[in-house]
Design a protein around this motif. Sequence first.
Motif, PDB file in Angstrom:
ATOM      1  N   GLU A 160       0.821  -1.212   0.000  1.00 47.70           N
ATOM      2  CA  GLU A 160       0.000   0.000   0.000  1.00 47.70           C
ATOM      3  C   GLU A 160       0.861   1.270   0.000  1.00 47.70           C
ATOM      4  OE1 GLU A 160      -2.905  -0.974  -0.472  1.00 47.70           O
ATOM      5  OE2 GLU A 160      -3.125  -2.892   0.543  1.00 47.70           O
ATOM      6  N   THR A 161       1.736   1.409   1.013  1.00 47.29           N
ATOM      7  CA  THR A 161       2.481   2.656   1.169  1.00 47.29           C
ATOM      8  C   THR A 161       3.427   2.905   0.004  1.00 47.29           C
ATOM      9  OG1 THR A 161       2.372   2.353   3.571  1.00 47.29           O
ATOM     10  CG2 THR A 161       3.929   3.997   2.734  1.00 47.29           C
ATOM     11  N   GLN A 162       4.282   1.946  -0.316  1.00 47.81           N
ATOM     12  CA  GLN A 162       5.242   2.150  -1.398  1.00 47.81           C
ATOM     13  C   GLN A 162       4.530   2.323  -2.732  1.00 47.81           C
ATOM     14  OE1 GLN A 162       8.081  -1.106  -1.166  1.00 47.81           O
ATOM     15  NE2 GLN A 162       9.475   0.157   0.027  1.00 47.81           N
ATOM     16  N   ARG A 163       3.445   1.618  -2.916  1.00 46.71           N
ATOM     17  CA  ARG A 163       2.712   1.719  -4.179  1.00 46.71           C
ATOM     18  C   ARG A 163       2.169   3.125  -4.387  1.00 46.71           C
ATOM     19  NH1 ARG A 163      -3.173  -0.886  -5.373  1.00 46.71           N
ATOM     20  NH2 ARG A 163      -3.430  -0.137  -7.512  1.00 46.71           N
ATOM     21  N   VAL A 164       1.515   3.665  -3.358  1.00 49.81           N
ATOM     22  CA  VAL A 164       0.898   4.980  -3.519  1.00 49.81           C
ATOM     23  C   VAL A 164       1.946   6.091  -3.549  1.00 49.81           C
ATOM     24  CG1 VAL A 164       0.497   5.563  -1.078  1.00 49.81           C
ATOM     25  CG2 VAL A 164      -1.115   6.350  -2.825  1.00 49.81           C
ATOM     26  N   MET A 165       3.099   5.878  -2.916  1.00 49.16           N
ATOM     27  CA  MET A 165       4.164   6.883  -2.957  1.00 49.16           C
ATOM     28  C   MET A 165       4.612   7.165  -4.388  1.00 49.16           C
ATOM     29  SD  MET A 165       6.432   5.725   0.363  1.00 49.16           S
ATOM     30  CE  MET A 165       7.811   6.809   0.013  1.00 49.16           C
ATOM     31  N   MET A 166       4.636   6.131  -5.218  1.00 47.18           N
ATOM     32  CA  MET A 166       5.070   6.295  -6.604  1.00 47.18           C
ATOM     33  C   MET A 166       4.158   7.268  -7.344  1.00 47.18           C
ATOM     34  SD  MET A 166       5.593   3.368  -9.530  1.00 47.18           S
ATOM     35  CE  MET A 166       3.835   2.924  -9.511  1.00 47.18           C
TER      36      MET A 166
ATOM     37  N   ASP B  19     -17.152  13.445 -11.146  1.00 48.47           N
ATOM     38  CA  ASP B  19     -15.785  12.954 -11.363  1.00 48.47           C
ATOM     39  C   ASP B  19     -14.979  13.018 -10.068  1.00 48.47           C
ATOM     40  OD1 ASP B  19     -16.229  12.404 -14.017  1.00 48.47           O
ATOM     41  OD2 ASP B  19     -15.427  14.315 -14.738  1.00 48.47           O
ATOM     42  N   ASP B  20     -15.204  14.073  -9.284  1.00 49.69           N
ATOM     43  CA  ASP B  20     -14.512  14.185  -8.000  1.00 49.69           C
ATOM     44  C   ASP B  20     -14.915  13.062  -7.056  1.00 49.69           C
ATOM     45  OD1 ASP B  20     -12.921  16.374  -8.512  1.00 49.69           O
ATOM     46  OD2 ASP B  20     -14.359  17.836  -7.745  1.00 49.69           O
ATOM     47  N   ILE B  21     -16.204  12.705  -7.084  1.00 47.83           N
ATOM     48  CA  ILE B  21     -16.677  11.617  -6.219  1.00 47.83           C
ATOM     49  C   ILE B  21     -15.985  10.312  -6.597  1.00 47.83           C
ATOM     50  CG2 ILE B  21     -18.671  10.215  -5.573  1.00 47.83           C
ATOM     51  CD1 ILE B  21     -20.389  12.729  -5.882  1.00 47.83           C
ATOM     52  N   GLU B  22     -15.903  10.037  -7.889  1.00 49.54           N
ATOM     53  CA  GLU B  22     -15.236   8.812  -8.335  1.00 49.54           C
ATOM     54  C   GLU B  22     -13.752   8.838  -7.977  1.00 49.54           C
ATOM     55  OE1 GLU B  22     -16.038   8.356 -12.479  1.00 49.54           O
ATOM     56  OE2 GLU B  22     -18.184   7.967 -12.183  1.00 49.54           O
ATOM     57  N   ARG B  23     -13.142  10.003  -8.097  1.00 51.26           N
ATOM     58  CA  ARG B  23     -11.734  10.142  -7.729  1.00 51.26           C
ATOM     59  C   ARG B  23     -11.508   9.819  -6.260  1.00 51.26           C
ATOM     60  NH1 ARG B  23      -9.434  14.645  -5.471  1.00 51.26           N
ATOM     61  NH2 ARG B  23     -11.238  15.951  -5.939  1.00 51.26           N
ATOM     62  N   LYS B  24     -12.491  10.147  -5.447  1.00 53.95           N
ATOM     63  CA  LYS B  24     -12.358   9.938  -4.004  1.00 53.95           C
ATOM     64  C   LYS B  24     -12.331   8.459  -3.613  1.00 53.95           C
ATOM     65  CE  LYS B  24     -11.791  13.869  -2.002  1.00 53.95           C
ATOM     66  NZ  LYS B  24     -10.643  14.097  -1.115  1.00 53.95           N
ATOM     67  N   PHE B  25     -12.672   7.582  -4.546  1.00 49.55           N
ATOM     68  CA  PHE B  25     -12.597   6.150  -4.266  1.00 49.55           C
ATOM     69  C   PHE B  25     -11.398   5.547  -4.993  1.00 49.55           C
ATOM     70  CE2 PHE B  25     -16.865   7.253  -3.086  1.00 49.55           C
ATOM     71  CZ  PHE B  25     -17.069   6.512  -1.938  1.00 49.55           C
ATOM     72  N   GLY B  26     -10.248   6.228  -4.831  1.00 47.62           N
ATOM     73  CA  GLY B  26      -9.012   5.789  -5.456  1.00 47.62           C
ATOM     74  C   GLY B  26      -7.920   5.576  -4.430  1.00 47.62           C
ATOM     75  N   MET B  27      -6.696   5.455  -4.914  1.00 52.63           N
ATOM     76  CA  MET B  27      -5.581   5.041  -4.060  1.00 52.63           C
ATOM     77  C   MET B  27      -5.227   6.061  -2.977  1.00 52.63           C
ATOM     78  SD  MET B  27      -2.234   5.447  -6.510  1.00 52.63           S
ATOM     79  CE  MET B  27      -2.833   4.161  -7.593  1.00 52.63           C
ATOM     80  N   PHE B  28      -5.494   7.344  -3.213  1.00 54.89           N
ATOM     81  CA  PHE B  28      -5.127   8.315  -2.185  1.00 54.89           C
ATOM     82  C   PHE B  28      -6.103   8.309  -1.014  1.00 54.89           C
ATOM     83  CE2 PHE B  28      -3.194   9.897  -6.111  1.00 54.89           C
ATOM     84  CZ  PHE B  28      -1.867   9.852  -5.716  1.00 54.89           C
TER      85      PHE B  28
ATOM     86  N   SER C 214      -2.161   4.293   5.129  1.00 56.19           N
ATOM     87  CA  SER C 214      -0.772   4.493   5.525  1.00 56.19           C
ATOM     88  C   SER C 214      -0.635   5.643   6.521  1.00 56.19           C
ATOM     89  CB  SER C 214       0.090   4.774   4.288  1.00 56.19           C
ATOM     90  OG  SER C 214       0.052   3.690   3.382  1.00 56.19           O
ATOM     91  N   VAL C 215      -1.370   6.727   6.297  1.00 55.35           N
ATOM     92  CA  VAL C 215      -1.311   7.864   7.212  1.00 55.35           C
ATOM     93  C   VAL C 215      -1.923   7.494   8.568  1.00 55.35           C
ATOM     94  CG1 VAL C 215      -2.194  10.202   7.631  1.00 55.35           C
ATOM     95  CG2 VAL C 215      -1.183   9.621   5.416  1.00 55.35           C
TER      96      VAL C 215
END
Length: 226
Positions: free
Chosen positions: A37-43, A62-71, A78-79
């Motif tokens: 998770e952590t190393q993957r999203v750091m890239m 589009d923002d709503i869909e973005r919110k269900f992504g890796m960040f 990770s945070v």
Amino acid sequence: WWSQTWLNEGFATFVSYLATDNVDPNMNSWARLYVRETQRVMMFDENTSWNWAMTDDVTDRDDIERKFGMFTYQKGGSVIRMMEQILSKETFAKGLTSYLTSNSYSSTTEDDLFFHLEEAAIADGKWPQANGPDFSFAEVMKSWTNQAGLPVIHARKTIGDIPSLSFNQSWLVSNEAVSEERRWDVPLTFTTVEENPQPGWEIGLPQAWISHDQSEVFTEAMDALV
């Protein structure tokens, strides 16, 4: 609510590894989180074309869909793991219990979470921390949740009568040159490399911090420090 989806989905990621660690510690659950998770999203987080803040405004579908992504999932989990390591497992659980109990059957924001975690940390003597930021826990964590990207930490060892380590940070960007400066409040841990490393790899609370208002920090170093 949509602007802070990580409060739900980041915890989903974190708790999945927490449960695995409790069921079978030999699975090395937290090491797996770091790699998967952590190393993957750091890239992706170091690329300004792809990254976005864990907490930001939502204005359209589009923002709503973005919110269900890796960040939301990977960086969020990770945070949250970093918060637990900053405060200790016991204090984090105490603050999280208070947060969930106080807000049951209602919606919350990140400020609610940070308030209950800091309240528990103050009661347990875990906040503020020695050599730590002169800010509230919320201010510290918002340097991670309210801005996209991540820092790279540079460490330099100085040999002398009293060996020391110096740390500075910069915004890690891989896809373009940027003139803007971003900084974070970063907990630091380090250990020696020897037969009996000190304090060892199972480090507890942060040994030092570099804050968003500091250009460089110094700390004493043992001879064999990493």
